[in-house]
Design a protein around this motif. Structure first.
Motif, PDB file in Angstrom:
ATOM      1  N   THR A   6      47.739   7.839  17.611  1.00 54.80           N
ATOM      2  CA  THR A   6      47.838   8.185  16.208  1.00 54.80           C
ATOM      3  C   THR A   6      49.296   8.916  15.764  1.00 54.80           C
ATOM      4  OG1 THR A   6      46.445   9.948  16.063  1.00 54.80           O
ATOM      5  CG2 THR A   6      45.383   7.557  15.670  1.00 54.80           C
ATOM      6  N   ALA A   9      46.783  11.311  12.071  1.00 55.04           N
ATOM      7  CA  ALA A   9      45.319  11.415  12.134  1.00 55.04           C
ATOM      8  C   ALA A   9      45.529  13.163  11.937  1.00 55.04           C
ATOM      9  CB  ALA A   9      44.751  11.177  13.409  1.00 55.04           C
ATOM     10  N   GLY A  10      44.476  13.705  11.250  1.00 54.75           N
ATOM     11  CA  GLY A  10      44.272  15.126  10.738  1.00 54.75           C
ATOM     12  C   GLY A  10      45.136  15.546   9.758  1.00 54.75           C
ATOM     13  N   THR A  11      46.015  14.709   9.196  1.00 53.88           N
ATOM     14  CA  THR A  11      46.860  15.038   8.003  1.00 53.88           C
ATOM     15  C   THR A  11      46.670  14.218   7.022  1.00 53.88           C
ATOM     16  OG1 THR A  11      48.736  13.696   8.969  1.00 53.88           O
ATOM     17  CG2 THR A  11      48.815  16.134   9.377  1.00 53.88           C
ATOM     18  N   TYR A  13      44.287  11.537   7.098  1.00 53.46           N
ATOM     19  CA  TYR A  13      43.054  11.353   7.075  1.00 53.46           C
ATOM     20  C   TYR A  13      42.398  12.123   8.281  1.00 53.46           C
ATOM     21  CZ  TYR A  13      44.271   8.051  11.070  1.00 53.46           C
ATOM     22  OH  TYR A  13      44.925   7.815  12.214  1.00 53.46           O
ATOM     23  N   ALA A  15      40.687  13.660  11.726  1.00 57.43           N
ATOM     24  CA  ALA A  15      40.708  13.226  13.007  1.00 57.43           C
ATOM     25  C   ALA A  15      39.665  13.316  13.514  1.00 57.43           C
ATOM     26  CB  ALA A  15      41.797  14.414  13.598  1.00 57.43           C
ATOM     27  N   ASP A  16      38.521  13.852  13.049  1.00 60.07           N
ATOM     28  CA  ASP A  16      37.133  13.974  13.697  1.00 60.07           C
ATOM     29  C   ASP A  16      36.589  12.453  13.262  1.00 60.07           C
ATOM     30  OD1 ASP A  16      34.748  15.406  14.690  1.00 60.07           O
ATOM     31  OD2 ASP A  16      34.064  14.692  13.051  1.00 60.07           O
ATOM     32  N   LEU A  20      35.729  11.076   9.691  1.00 58.97           N
ATOM     33  CA  LEU A  20      36.197  10.003   9.046  1.00 58.97           C
ATOM     34  C   LEU A  20      35.701   9.099   8.871  1.00 58.97           C
ATOM     35  CD1 LEU A  20      39.074   8.585   8.699  1.00 58.97           C
ATOM     36  CD2 LEU A  20      39.135   7.968  11.055  1.00 58.97           C
ATOM     37  N   SER A 101      42.663   4.938  17.048  1.00 59.60           N
ATOM     38  CA  SER A 101      42.289   5.689  15.946  1.00 59.60           C
ATOM     39  C   SER A 101      41.118   6.509  16.084  1.00 59.60           C
ATOM     40  CB  SER A 101      42.125   4.725  14.736  1.00 59.60           C
ATOM     41  OG  SER A 101      40.546   4.131  14.996  1.00 59.60           O
ATOM     42  N   PRO A 102      40.670   7.671  15.446  1.00 61.18           N
ATOM     43  CA  PRO A 102      39.519   8.192  15.878  1.00 61.18           C
ATOM     44  C   PRO A 102      38.214   7.518  15.828  1.00 61.18           C
ATOM     45  CG  PRO A 102      41.100   9.510  14.213  1.00 61.18           C
ATOM     46  CD  PRO A 102      41.526   8.041  14.151  1.00 61.18           C
ATOM     47  N   HIS A 133      53.433   6.010   8.917  1.00 60.64           N
ATOM     48  CA  HIS A 133      51.993   6.172   8.392  1.00 60.64           C
ATOM     49  C   HIS A 133      51.594   4.896   7.402  1.00 60.64           C
ATOM     50  CE1 HIS A 133      54.259   7.730   4.739  1.00 60.64           C
ATOM     51  NE2 HIS A 133      53.142   7.132   4.049  1.00 60.64           N
TER      52      HIS A 133
END
Length: 264
Positions: A6, A9-11, A13, A15-16, A20, A101-102, A133
């Protein structure tokens, strides 16, 4: 076998994984249901936005709720998007076998990618995809609506007819086409409403020649999609037209978000 990690992820959408999944499911649940609720739709393609979920997620959810509830069965999504960070002319497909993806990986349709490369409709290049993205933000939605395979295609400047030929090569039964684009950028809310309304009218009229350079960051993919849709005599329905101001952003500098269905 390689997996693309990714990039946002974490920005864009969470990351957890649990956060998510809950975020996407909440947006899907909040999206208005398409009527009639019991009949399948003959959707061939959709236009969706690709900003951070905080801003454009509710608009994107209009499309994905419909995909979950009323269409299909689809086995694959062909996802077109712009390359924001790496210069690209024409179209590029990845060589990775999966994207991370997460929520777990999504499989990449390498057979479809090879077909496009063999026909000279795209080049195989992972570099434009690595930091991008516009397609990645669609992956959690695709996974939550049970679409486990995609063919990612980044589209840069070029002839819209070439993108239309690309879509003709890979579209068909079992495939849904998704064009990932935002609309106007950093105008006042009133200016954005006027400009995006004109763009929405161009989409509705299947008029790629009326999509200007400042009308959509994914304009090259969008022009190609509309060229293909015109060849296929598809019908366009607007599901939503919003801006970042609708989800709490400042009204003096907004981004426009589209959700459209193209069907037979």
């Amino acid at each position: 076998m390689t997996t693309r990690p990714t990039a946002v992820a974490g920005t864009f959408y969470p990351a957890d994984p649990a956060e998510l999944a809950a975020t996407v499911d909440t947006m899907l649940a909040a999206a208005p249901a398409t009527e009639p609720a019991t009949e399948p739709l003959d959707a061939a393609a959709y236009v969706v936005p690709h900003a951070g979920y905080r801003w454009s997620g509710p608009t994107a959810a209009r499309v994905y709720r419909e995909l979950r509830d009323h269409t299909g069965p689809f086995e694959r999504a062909v996802v077109l998007g712009p390359a924001h960070r790496v210069a690209l002319r024409g179209a590029a497909v990845p060589t990775d076998t999966a994207w991370a993806s997460p929520l777990g990986p999504i499989d990449i349709d390498l057979e479809g990618a090879r077909l496009l490369v063999d026909r000279g409709l795209a080049v195989a290049a992972d570099e434009p995809h690595a930091p991008e993205h516009s397609i990645e933000v669609q992956v959690p939605f695709l996974l939550r609506v049970h679409l486990p395979k995609m063919l990612p295609v980044l589209v840069g400047p070029g002839d819209p007819a070439a993108t239309a030929a690309l879509l003709s090569a890979v579209a068909g039964p079992g495939t849904v086409v998704i064009c990932s684009t935002d609309l106007s950028h950093y105008l006042s809310e009133d200016e954005a409403h006027r400009r995006d309304a004109a763009t929405a009218a161009a989409i509705g009229d299947l008029a790629p020649e009326r999509i200007g350079d400042g009308d959509a960051c994914g304009r090259h993919a969008l022009r190609g999609l509309l060229t293909w849709a015109r060849q296929q005599a598809l019908r366009v329905d607007r599901l939503a037209l919003a801006t970042s101001a609708d989800t709490g952003g400042p009204k003096d500098s907004v981004v426009g978000y589209p959700a459209f269905r193209l069907s037979e």
